[in-house]
Design a protein around this motif. Structure first.
Motif, PDB file in Angstrom:
ATOM      1  N   ILE A 114       0.849  -1.204   0.000  1.00 32.70           N
ATOM      2  CA  ILE A 114       0.000   0.000   0.000  1.00 32.70           C
ATOM      3  C   ILE A 114       0.882   1.249   0.000  1.00 32.70           C
ATOM      4  O   ILE A 114       0.640   2.195  -0.748  1.00 32.70           O
ATOM      5  N   LYS A 115       1.935   1.223   0.824  1.00 36.21           N
ATOM      6  CA  LYS A 115       2.856   2.352   0.935  1.00 36.21           C
ATOM      7  C   LYS A 115       3.482   2.702  -0.415  1.00 36.21           C
ATOM      8  O   LYS A 115       3.660   3.862  -0.758  1.00 36.21           O
ATOM      9  N   ASN A 116       3.807   1.657  -1.193  1.00 33.55           N
ATOM     10  CA  ASN A 116       4.516   1.847  -2.458  1.00 33.55           C
ATOM     11  C   ASN A 116       3.592   1.818  -3.668  1.00 33.55           C
ATOM     12  O   ASN A 116       4.054   1.709  -4.808  1.00 33.55           O
ATOM     13  N   SER A 117       2.295   1.892  -3.419  1.00 27.06           N
ATOM     14  CA  SER A 117       1.335   1.790  -4.522  1.00 27.06           C
ATOM     15  C   SER A 117       1.503   2.930  -5.531  1.00 27.06           C
ATOM     16  O   SER A 117       1.694   4.083  -5.157  1.00 27.06           O
ATOM     17  N   GLN A 118       1.412   2.565  -6.807  1.00 29.79           N
ATOM     18  CA  GLN A 118       1.510   3.563  -7.880  1.00 29.79           C
ATOM     19  C   GLN A 118       0.137   4.109  -8.276  1.00 29.79           C
ATOM     20  O   GLN A 118       0.037   4.987  -9.126  1.00 29.79           O
ATOM     21  N   ILE A 119      -0.914   3.558  -7.711  1.00 27.27           N
ATOM     22  CA  ILE A 119      -2.264   4.043  -8.008  1.00 27.27           C
ATOM     23  C   ILE A 119      -2.773   4.866  -6.820  1.00 27.27           C
ATOM     24  O   ILE A 119      -2.218   4.771  -5.720  1.00 27.27           O
ATOM     25  N   GLN A 139      -4.903  10.477  15.637  1.00 31.51           N
ATOM     26  CA  GLN A 139      -4.968   9.402  14.648  1.00 31.51           C
ATOM     27  C   GLN A 139      -4.708   9.919  13.223  1.00 31.51           C
ATOM     28  O   GLN A 139      -4.010   9.278  12.440  1.00 31.51           O
ATOM     29  N   VAL A 140      -5.272  11.066  12.914  1.00 33.26           N
ATOM     30  CA  VAL A 140      -5.065  11.662  11.585  1.00 33.26           C
ATOM     31  C   VAL A 140      -3.569  11.918  11.373  1.00 33.26           C
ATOM     32  O   VAL A 140      -3.004  11.573  10.327  1.00 33.26           O
ATOM     33  N   PRO A 148       2.203   8.903   3.755  1.00 32.07           N
ATOM     34  CA  PRO A 148       2.172  10.308   3.320  1.00 32.07           C
ATOM     35  C   PRO A 148       1.602  10.514   1.917  1.00 32.07           C
ATOM     36  O   PRO A 148       1.086  11.575   1.606  1.00 32.07           O
ATOM     37  N   LYS A 149       1.674   9.472   1.070  1.00 24.18           N
ATOM     38  CA  LYS A 149       1.172   9.621  -0.312  1.00 24.18           C
ATOM     39  C   LYS A 149      -0.351   9.438  -0.398  1.00 24.18           C
ATOM     40  O   LYS A 149      -0.976   9.780  -1.399  1.00 24.18           O
ATOM     41  N   ALA A 150      -0.947   8.868   0.645  1.00 25.24           N
ATOM     42  CA  ALA A 150      -2.395   8.580   0.602  1.00 25.24           C
ATOM     43  C   ALA A 150      -3.216   9.825   0.947  1.00 25.24           C
ATOM     44  O   ALA A 150      -2.760  10.704   1.673  1.00 25.24           O
ATOM     45  N   GLU A 151      -4.445   9.869   0.416  1.00 20.50           N
ATOM     46  CA  GLU A 151      -5.416  10.916   0.789  1.00 20.50           C
ATOM     47  C   GLU A 151      -6.210  10.407   1.975  1.00 20.50           C
ATOM     48  O   GLU A 151      -6.833   9.355   1.888  1.00 20.50           O
TER      49      GLU A 151
END
Length: 299
Positions: A114-119, A139-140, A148-151
């Protein structure tokens, strides 16, 4: 759900992953507006990968509810985790669902994926109605540091808080594509699958300990007549002692399962339902590859 005028058609696969019991099935049912995934308070309720399809004039969202991520202890659980792996392979968008107080996935390798996901990854922090403001803020911050890349989107799937906003964001992120399924289709699963899942939900609700996890349902007959659907289903267990518990004194426990399943199925199919239930012993089916293929867990 919103339609999007004056744009090309969008379509894509949106896969929901997370630990057991974080609310994945509740979220999917909130999106689809139908009860496709069974929901109980017990962990590992979802065993298969279930597609729910939401159609609008200019979009088709194909949602995939997957089993909760666990360290497999026997063949059935390994097969369940194969469904989760496949959810990574065909996703256009990943919904990674966590609940308040949770720290990480039970499988570190999945978390790294998930951390390295390109999508695009939408991190959904669920059950925020159970937290005060200080805990929510903590928690947020924690999850923003972890991914950090996730919304990040705080939600409550059960009370439908912020679910609509997440769905609108999904539509924004979808690639342009023609629909993958006919526009009137709700799921990729046949009727018998939902009969089996409804019966299994009632067993999860009413029986304790190992009984719900030792059970598999096979619907042998599904006859749709003009005014009624006639169903005959077999409940498989692993041992004779489990068979006795399932049936109960003079058949009372099994009858309760049948009555509750019939009511739900009449609502689901919008038609009168007659259901007959039988219990059979199918020794150690959870560890038998041949049996697991028969029940659709392995290809």
């Amino acid at each position: 759900m919103p339609n999007m005028p004056n744009v090309k058609h969008k379509a894509g696969f949106v896969n929901i992953i997370g630990n057991p019991n974080v609310g994945k099935s509740t979220l999917m049912n909130a999106f689809v507006g139908e009860k496709l995934s069974i929901i109980t308070s017990k962990a590992q309720t979802t065993r298969h990968r279930i597609l729910g399809i939401v159609n609008g004039e200019n979009f088709q969202v194909i949602l995939s509810d997957t089993p909760g991520i666990i360290k497999p202890a026997y063949e059935l659980q390994s097969a369940m985790m194969d469904f989760v792996k496949s959810a990574f392979e065909d996703a256009d968008i990943l919904l990674y669902m966590v609940e308040i107080g949770e720290k990480a996935l039970k499988d570190e390798a999945f978390f790294e994926k998930i951390k390295n996901s390109q999508i695009p990854v939408l991190l959904l922090l669920n059950k925020i109605d159970t937290a005060d403001q200080a805990l929510l803020e903590e928690q947020v911050q924690y999850w923003q540091e972890q991914l950090p890349k996730a919304e990040l989107h705080p939600i409550s799937a059960l009370s439908n808080f912020n679910v609509k906003n997440v769905f609108e964001r999904i539509i924004e992120l979808l690639p342009e594509s023609p629909p993958y399924f006919p526009k009137d289709q709700l799921t990729d699963r046949p009727e018998r699958f939902f009969v089996n899942e409804t019966i299994r939900e009632k067993i999860l609700k009413h029986y304790k300990k190992e009984i719900p996890y030792a059970v598999e349902i096979e619907t042998e007959e599904f006859l749709e007549e003009e005014g009624i659907i006639r169903i005959r289903s077999v409940i498989m267990v692993e041992r004779n002692s489990q068979k006795g518990i399932l049936i109960g004194h003079k058949g009372s426990a099994l009858k309760r399962v049948g009555v509750e399943a019939r009511k739900d199925l009449e609502q689901f199919f919008d038609k009168q339902v007659h259901i007959e239930l039988y219990v059979k012993v199918n020794k150690d089916w959870r560890s038998d590859s041949r049996q697991l293929r028969r029940f659709g867990y392995q290809s």
